[in-house]
Design an enzyme around this catalytic site. Structure first.
Site, short mmCIF file in Angstrom:
data_model
loop_
_atom_site.label_atom_id
_atom_site.label_comp_id
_atom_site.label_asym_id
_atom_site.label_seq_id
_atom_site.Cartn_x
_atom_site.Cartn_y
_atom_site.Cartn_z
N CYS A 63 13.51 11.51 8.28
CA CYS A 63 13.35 11.10 9.68
C CYS A 63 14.66 11.37 10.43
CB CYS A 63 12.98 9.64 9.76
SG CYS A 63 14.11 8.59 8.87
N GLU A 73 7.88 16.29 16.42
CA GLU A 73 8.45 16.17 15.08
C GLU A 73 7.70 17.13 14.15
OE1 GLU A 73 7.82 12.70 12.49
OE2 GLU A 73 9.98 12.66 12.21
N GLU A 116 8.87 1.57 11.82
CA GLU A 116 9.91 2.59 11.92
C GLU A 116 9.24 3.94 11.86
OE1 GLU A 116 12.98 1.82 12.83
OE2 GLU A 116 12.01 -0.13 12.94
N LYS A 160 0.88 -1.17 0.00
CA LYS A 160 0.00 0.00 0.00
C LYS A 160 0.91 1.22 0.00
CE LYS A 160 -1.54 3.17 2.31
NZ LYS A 160 -1.66 4.22 1.30
P1 NAP Z 1 2.37 8.75 7.65
O1 NAP Z 1 1.42 9.86 7.50
O2 NAP Z 1 2.38 8.00 8.94
O3 NAP Z 1 2.04 7.73 6.46
C1 NAP Z 1 2.82 6.58 6.25
C2 NAP Z 1 2.01 5.54 5.51
O4 NAP Z 1 0.95 5.09 6.35
C3 NAP Z 1 1.36 6.07 4.23
O5 NAP Z 1 1.43 5.07 3.24
C4 NAP Z 1 -0.07 6.29 4.67
O6 NAP Z 1 -1.00 6.21 3.61
C5 NAP Z 1 -0.27 5.12 5.62
N1 NAP Z 1 -1.39 5.23 6.55
C6 NAP Z 1 -2.00 6.34 7.00
N2 NAP Z 1 -3.00 6.00 7.87
C7 NAP Z 1 -3.00 4.66 7.96
C8 NAP Z 1 -3.77 3.70 8.70
N3 NAP Z 1 -4.75 4.05 9.52
N4 NAP Z 1 -3.48 2.39 8.54
C9 NAP Z 1 -2.51 2.00 7.72
N5 NAP Z 1 -1.74 2.84 7.00
C10 NAP Z 1 -1.99 4.16 7.12
O7 NAP Z 1 3.85 9.22 7.38
P2 NAP Z 1 4.39 10.07 6.13
O8 NAP Z 1 3.89 11.46 6.22
O9 NAP Z 1 4.17 9.32 4.88
O10 NAP Z 1 5.97 10.04 6.40
C11 NAP Z 1 6.61 10.89 7.31
C12 NAP Z 1 6.89 10.17 8.61
O11 NAP Z 1 7.66 9.00 8.37
C13 NAP Z 1 7.73 11.00 9.58
O12 NAP Z 1 7.21 10.83 10.87
C14 NAP Z 1 9.11 10.38 9.48
O13 NAP Z 1 9.93 10.56 10.60
C15 NAP Z 1 8.77 8.95 9.27
N6 NAP Z 1 9.87 8.20 8.69
C16 NAP Z 1 10.58 7.34 9.46
C17 NAP Z 1 11.66 6.65 8.95
C18 NAP Z 1 12.46 5.69 9.80
O14 NAP Z 1 13.23 4.92 9.25
N7 NAP Z 1 12.31 5.71 11.10
C19 NAP Z 1 12.01 6.83 7.61
C20 NAP Z 1 11.26 7.72 6.83
C21 NAP Z 1 10.21 8.40 7.37
P3 NAP Z 1 -1.60 7.56 2.95
O15 NAP Z 1 -0.49 8.21 2.24
O16 NAP Z 1 -2.67 7.07 2.02
O17 NAP Z 1 -2.16 8.37 4.08
#
Ligand code: NAP
Ligand code: MG
Length: 521
Positions: free
Chosen positions: A326, A422, A292, A211
């Site tokens: 991140c 964050e 993560e 997804k």
């Molecule tokens: P996000 O808003 O949490 O979304 C991540 C993924 O989860 C997207 O594919 C999103 O789909 C999906 N999602 C949203 N709601 C969901 C639910 N209820 N159930 C299942 N999946 C769901 O994060 P983002 O904005 O894409 O990315 C930024 C974040 O990622 C930051 O917090 C960053 O620190 C973190 N990050 C962490 C790492 C690491 O290695 N620790 C690496 C990169 C990024 P949709 O797009 O359709 O909403």
């Protein structure tokens, strides 16, 4: 299942392009033109190798020119999600038995194809997520690294594993896959993260429902086609774009799903962890969750640091890809004796950052990902102006797109909102520390623990940080971003996640289970 490692060369990192070479520049210009010609294409779901259109669509926009549609994808319904899990379950019956060498070769062929199309992928990342040329290329290079690394790792895990000999028995331990996995990546490393998570799960013998992030669904669609071109059988990888809030719970909670591999925000990660923990009717296992999540990463600048190097490292870590990593530095913690000098130099350095459309080679900082991000970061900037002293930036930058100036706010208290939450944008909080001890306490004073960096020339401070700085990835005298596959296995502590260490030797174990067998002889 014996695999041969003797035919593969040792893993080496792909070189990242700096675009100082005329040939690379020309190739990138041509790739940008080619991607532009293909803008607006439509990408269906891929379930069991079949392309499935849906009435509802998701538009992926160019964040530098939001009126420009990069492409549109199908948007899966609950029924589509059900069909994707069923397809993955059917494919698992045979893929789990495919020899490790065959599975690895699909990754190696995918890496070769990705290398051939490197500039096209670079260009797509410029359009779809607003990366500058070198940031885009680093993302694609990391994706190639993951494919090469995990392919080799699977061959290693498929070799005979050491067990203690016992007389009269022939004992062995083999690693077998788990089953159907759901892979949910973020948009920020739009090539590396989905490709890394998906390829690790697949090479281990699992089947996947991917997804993608709604903000980076086109690059994921390209990759799914590429894996099939590289010989992946139908059903092993199913492409299920759709809104996370609409179909997320359905796939995560599905009783036939064995594991979830997630990278994204803390909020969504914790929600997934919670839901996955509840057994559903017909479910026969405890689901495994790899999650993560976010960071609030700090760079400590000690009084004895090389100040120019520290300023460079902080600026690169805070504003590379608009602070949307991140691993981005969102707190600079600076010892009192050099605090003012650090701020002066940082201000001058930040002034040289070129903000604009990333299609131009000179652009250092492109737009933030979408309107919602622009609004949320802008709100934090307003909070920050009350919590500290604005040094530079603080406003939208020119253009139709979601452009923000690189922003530095000084004299921020360690417990201020902008020092704790964050933000995921180009906003850096600078905090004054009374001593190195104080700096260490401030650095550890959030719920996160992803990356951190220390600039110092004092061996004792280095020792201290080795023992005390509680982060999954700690760096000395270098930036806090730019982890390399194999060299810096990546993953955080505390609310930053499950410490999965992507790109490390432990990673594939997350997608495997061990079966111990003993035969009387
Ligand atoms: P996000 O808003 O949490 O979304 C991540 C993924 O989860 C997207 O594919 C999103 O789909 C999906 N999602 C949203 N709601 C969901 C639910 N209820 N159930 C299942 N999946 C769901 O994060 P983002 O904005 O894409 O990315 C930024 C974040 O990622 C930051 O917090 C960053 O620190 C973190 N990050 C962490 C790492 C690491 O290695 N620790 C690496 C990169 C990024 P949709 O797009 O359709 O909403
Ligand atoms: Mg987009």
């Amino acid at each position: 299942m014996t695999a041969t490692m003797d035919r593969v060369t040792p893993f080496e990192n792909e070189r990242i392009k700096t675009f100082t070479d005329g040939g690379d520049v020309a190739a990138m210009e041509a790739a940008l033109a080619e991607v532009k010609r293909g803008l607006g294409r439509s990408y269906p779901l891929v379930v069991d190798g079949q392309r499935v259109q849906t009435r509802k669509r998701i538009h992926s926009r160019n964040p530098a020119v939001p009126s420009e549609i990069v492409g549109e994808t199908a948007s899966a319904s609950g029924e589509d999600a059900q069909r994707a899990v069923d397809a993955a379950e059917r494919a698992f019956a045979s893929w789990r038995l495919a020899p490790a060498g065959r599975r690895a070769s699909v990754l190696f062929r995918s890496a070769a194809l990705l290398r051939e199309r490197r500039f096209l992928y670079d260009a797509l990342l410029v359009y779809e997520v607003g990366k500058s040329w070198p940031e885009a290329d680093a993302d694609v290079a990391e994706a190639i690294d993951f494919l090469e690394f995990y392919g080799r790792e699977m061959l290693r895990y498929a070799q005979p594993q050491p067990v203690t000999p016992i007389e009269g028995e022939r004992n062995e331990l083999v690693y077998i896959p788990l089953g159907v996995g759901v892979v949910i990546p973020p948009w920020n490393f739009a090539a590396a993260i989905p490709i890394g998570m998906t390829s690790a799960a697949i090479v281990a013998g699992n089947t996947v429902v991917l997804k993608p992030s709604s903000d980076a669904a086109i690059v994921a669609a390209w990759f799914v086609d590429l894996m099939h071109e590289a010989g992946l059988p139908a059903g092993v990888l199913n492409y299920l774009p759709g809104s996370g809030s609409e179909i997320g719970d359905l796939v995560v909670g599905h009783p036939k799903v064995r594991f979830i591999s997630f990278t994204g925000s803390k909020e969504v990660g914790l929600h997934i962890n919670d839901l996955a923990a509840k057994p559903q009717r017909g479910q026969r296992w405890i689901k495994r969750v790899v999650a993560e999540m976010g960071g609030k990463d700090a760079i400590i600048v000690a009084a004895d640091a090389d100040l120019d190097a520290a300023v460079e490292g902080v600026a690169a870590s805070a504003f590379g890809f608009q602070g949307q990593k991140c691993s981005a530095c969102s707190r600079a913690i600076v010892e009192e004796p050099i605090y003012d000098a650090f701020l002066d130099k940082l201000k001058a350095r930040v002034a040289s950052i070129v903000v604009g459309d990333p299609r131009n080679r000179e652009t250092v900082m492109g737009p933030v990902i979408n309107a919602q991000a622009l609004e949320s970061i802008s709100r934090y900037i307003e909070v920050g102006k009350r919590e500290g002293r604005l040094i530079c930036g603080g406003r939208r930058a020119e253009g139709e797109g979601y452009f923000l100036e690189p922003t530095v706010i000084a004299d921020v208290a360690p417990d201020a909102t902008i020092a704790q939450e964050e933000i995921f944008g180009p906003l850096l909080a600078v905090i004054k520390a009374k001593s190195f001890d104080d700096a260490m306490t401030v650095a550890n004073g959030t719920e996160f623990g992803l990356t951190g960096s220390v600039y110092t020339t004092d061996e004792k401070k280095i020792e201290r940080a080795r023992d005390e700085f509680f982060v999954g990835n700690l760096y000395f005298n270098r930036k806090s971003t730019g982890a390399m596959v194999g060299a810096h296995p990546f993953g955080g502590f505390n609310m930053s996640g499950t410490d999965s260490k992507a790109g490390g030797r432990d990673y594939l174990l997350l997608y495997l289970q061990a079966k111990s067998m003993s035969r009387k002889v």
